[in-house]
Design an enzyme around this catalytic site. Sequence first.
Site, PDB file in Angstrom:
ATOM      1  N   GLU A  96       1.844 -18.282 -79.434  1.00 45.95           N
ATOM      2  CA  GLU A  96       0.641 -17.662 -78.844  1.00 45.95           C
ATOM      3  C   GLU A  96       0.878 -16.162 -78.865  1.00 45.95           C
ATOM      4  O   GLU A  96       1.668 -15.645 -78.060  1.00 45.95           O
ATOM      5  CB  GLU A  96       0.443 -18.150 -77.396  1.00 45.95           C
ATOM      6  CG  GLU A  96       0.304 -19.650 -77.251  1.00 45.95           C
ATOM      7  CD  GLU A  96      -1.097 -20.156 -77.594  1.00 45.95           C
ATOM      8  OE1 GLU A  96      -2.014 -19.321 -77.756  1.00 45.95           O
ATOM      9  OE2 GLU A  96      -1.257 -21.381 -77.703  1.00 45.95           O
ATOM     10  N   CYS A 124      -3.649 -10.707 -73.678  1.00 39.97           N
ATOM     11  CA  CYS A 124      -3.841 -10.986 -75.107  1.00 39.97           C
ATOM     12  C   CYS A 124      -5.331 -11.092 -75.420  1.00 39.97           C
ATOM     13  O   CYS A 124      -5.773 -10.736 -76.494  1.00 39.97           O
ATOM     14  CB  CYS A 124      -3.121 -12.267 -75.487  1.00 39.97           C
ATOM     15  SG  CYS A 124      -3.628 -13.672 -74.491  1.00 39.97           S
TER      16      CYS A 124
HETATM   17  P1  NAD Z   1       7.628  -9.723 -76.865  1.00 38.84           P
HETATM   18  O1  NAD Z   1       7.381 -10.397 -78.152  1.00 38.84           O
HETATM   19  O2  NAD Z   1       8.280  -8.389 -76.868  1.00 38.84           O
HETATM   20  O3  NAD Z   1       8.543 -10.654 -75.920  1.00 38.84           O
HETATM   21  C1  NAD Z   1       8.160 -11.943 -75.549  1.00 38.84           C
HETATM   22  C2  NAD Z   1       9.384 -12.737 -75.145  1.00 38.84           C
HETATM   23  O4  NAD Z   1      10.220 -12.935 -76.281  1.00 38.84           O
HETATM   24  C3  NAD Z   1      10.271 -12.076 -74.101  1.00 38.84           C
HETATM   25  O5  NAD Z   1      10.696 -13.052 -73.177  1.00 38.84           O
HETATM   26  C4  NAD Z   1      11.445 -11.568 -74.921  1.00 38.84           C
HETATM   27  O6  NAD Z   1      12.646 -11.449 -74.188  1.00 38.84           O
HETATM   28  C5  NAD Z   1      11.570 -12.662 -75.945  1.00 38.84           C
HETATM   29  N1  NAD Z   1      12.284 -12.309 -77.178  1.00 38.84           N
HETATM   30  C6  NAD Z   1      12.461 -11.088 -77.735  1.00 38.84           C
HETATM   31  N2  NAD Z   1      13.145 -11.198 -78.907  1.00 38.84           N
HETATM   32  C7  NAD Z   1      13.377 -12.526 -79.092  1.00 38.84           C
HETATM   33  C8  NAD Z   1      14.011 -13.288 -80.123  1.00 38.84           C
HETATM   34  N3  NAD Z   1      14.544 -12.704 -81.196  1.00 38.84           N
HETATM   35  N4  NAD Z   1      14.055 -14.615 -79.984  1.00 38.84           N
HETATM   36  C9  NAD Z   1      13.512 -15.241 -78.930  1.00 38.84           C
HETATM   37  N5  NAD Z   1      12.900 -14.575 -77.908  1.00 38.84           N
HETATM   38  C10 NAD Z   1      12.833 -13.238 -77.999  1.00 38.84           C
HETATM   39  O7  NAD Z   1       6.227  -9.683 -76.135  1.00 38.84           O
HETATM   40  P2  NAD Z   1       5.845  -8.912 -74.788  1.00 38.84           P
HETATM   41  O8  NAD Z   1       5.830  -7.458 -75.078  1.00 38.84           O
HETATM   42  O9  NAD Z   1       6.675  -9.422 -73.659  1.00 38.84           O
HETATM   43  O10 NAD Z   1       4.357  -9.449 -74.531  1.00 38.84           O
HETATM   44  C11 NAD Z   1       3.217  -8.808 -74.997  1.00 38.84           C
HETATM   45  C12 NAD Z   1       2.658  -9.548 -76.186  1.00 38.84           C
HETATM   46  O11 NAD Z   1       2.383 -10.892 -75.823  1.00 38.84           O
HETATM   47  C13 NAD Z   1       1.336  -8.979 -76.669  1.00 38.84           C
HETATM   48  O12 NAD Z   1       1.325  -8.907 -78.079  1.00 38.84           O
HETATM   49  C14 NAD Z   1       0.323 -10.007 -76.182  1.00 38.84           C
HETATM   50  O13 NAD Z   1      -0.862 -10.033 -76.938  1.00 38.84           O
HETATM   51  C15 NAD Z   1       1.100 -11.271 -76.297  1.00 38.84           C
HETATM   52  N6  NAD Z   1       0.523 -12.327 -75.463  1.00 38.84           N
HETATM   53  C16 NAD Z   1      -0.107 -13.376 -76.072  1.00 38.84           C
HETATM   54  C17 NAD Z   1      -0.723 -14.374 -75.300  1.00 38.84           C
HETATM   55  C18 NAD Z   1      -1.447 -15.525 -75.938  1.00 38.84           C
HETATM   56  O14 NAD Z   1      -1.730 -16.514 -75.249  1.00 38.84           O
HETATM   57  N7  NAD Z   1      -1.788 -15.477 -77.218  1.00 38.84           N
HETATM   58  C19 NAD Z   1      -0.664 -14.282 -73.913  1.00 38.84           C
HETATM   59  C20 NAD Z   1      -0.018 -13.202 -73.340  1.00 38.84           C
HETATM   60  C21 NAD Z   1       0.589 -12.237 -74.125  1.00 38.84           C
END
Ligand code: NAD
Length: 479
Positions: free
Chosen positions: A232, A266
């Site tokens: 997502e 998002c």
């Molecule tokens: P991010 O991708 O930076 O991090 C998300 C999670 O992934 C964190 O817990 C982080 O620690 C973890 N992570 C980082 N590197 C990783 C790896 N290599 N392997 C596994 N896990 C890893 O995202 P963010 O900045 O925390 O969130 C914002 C983003 O989330 C925006 O792009 C937003 O649109 C999206 N988002 C999407 C939805 C949806 O339902 N589509 C909902 C909310 C947020």
Amino acid sequence: MKNEAKIPVANPRTGKVDFHITPASLDDVKTECQALRARQSEWSQLTSEHRANILLKLSATIAKHKDELIAALAADTGRYGLSILETDGVAASIKRWIKTVEAMIVPYEGRSSSLPFITYAVENRPYPLVGVISPWNFPLTLALIDAVPALLAGCAVIIKPSEVTPRFAEPLRQIISEIPQLDAVLTVVDGAGETGSALVDNVDVVCFTGSVATGRKVGEQAARNFVPAFLELGGKDPAIVLESADIDRASTAILRGSIINTGQGCQSIERVYVHENQFDDFLDLLVTKAKAVTLNTPDIHSGHLGPLIFARQAEIIQSQIDDAVAKGAVVHTGGKIVNAGGLWYPPTVLSNVSHNMTVMTEETFGPVLPVMPFKDNDQAVTLANDSVFGLSASVFAADADAAIAVGRRIEAGGISINDAALTALMYEAEKNSFKLSGLGASRMGAPGLLRFFRKQSFMTNTADIFTIQQFDETISKPE
Ligand code: NAD
């Protein structure tokens, strides 16, 4: 055993580091996953009613510790009212899933139509262990949104929240520990990317919510392990205001759908396309309404918008605005960071924008509304689809059918009609992410639970068996 290096966590209201987490090491994750998997078998053998009752205890225990959880979430995010809504939302989601779970998971039986003497029964086998990796914008909601249906399905779950907003994890762990049967199959671990990556190597299904860049890494790693990953990801959601639309209604809805949670959603509206005959009036209304919005500083208990949770996001927002202004955009309100210790961003309305500006093409994740006119429906659809993202969209018209007709042409999964960003408010309507906004079965509606099962079928032959002689190559030789 934990990793030695602690991760510093800044407070979004002060900008100062006032919290640390100790990330779970690769070995910690591996050991915890083995333990969860060992205990999952007993959990999966409980009736779904039994599991539902245990989930109801989670809801009751959250209510008992509501104040601690809300305080931690408010410290994580710098906003208070939405932290209450997030906490209350867990109970609502548990009740919603329980209401539908029985109907969803009934096993079914049948008889082969081609071979009527073979009967079959199909049962659901939950995946043993689901890994949830969540972002910082709605810390509690997004940590539990997939965990609740997975637990109801009979899976064990390990959650790794974002390292940007980890304070709520401790009260949540305390709450879980008060329900031993749940504690056996639900774990919350601290950590950043490395810990998240360790989850992907140790679980049977990954539910990832976050950015496209990380989602791509997670998806690739999961694919190498032959583990399904439900991704997502980000969005650049358009709103289209057709010529017939009620612009008072549309401007109110679009403003809310764009700036709620300071645009850190998002499903936030990030691009607005308005029919040229309504453009000036719409813009006036939007600017007037945006100017009436206040920030929750210095008092967390007043105002509409909290700080930017992740300070680095401020740079992204400002660089998009600066790029737009350099290319000719007009800022009608907002447009500048408010530094009050933490960083706030006021609702920002832009016009004279075009698709050569990053504010129209890249995810902003802030309360920014670039508004652009269009001549006809075809042009509106072309502009809306001119994006690498396809999460959701909104269409406004006097007649809902006319709005739906335009909505059908938009390459996005969740289309709100005569309102904005409804996927943030309701969860029943199934939808898939299009394009770079994600991958895998719908998180909403019945598939949100059914994706945690593998099907297992039992086929019984009640008649004579086929012999190998019946498949003799010689008898099939043409005359
Ligand atoms: P991010 O991708 O930076 O991090 C998300 C999670 O992934 C964190 O817990 C982080 O620690 C973890 N992570 C980082 N590197 C990783 C790896 N290599 N392997 C596994 N896990 C890893 O995202 P963010 O900045 O925390 O969130 C914002 C983003 O989330 C925006 O792009 C937003 O649109 C999206 N988002 C999407 C939805 C949806 O339902 N589509 C909902 C909310 C947020």
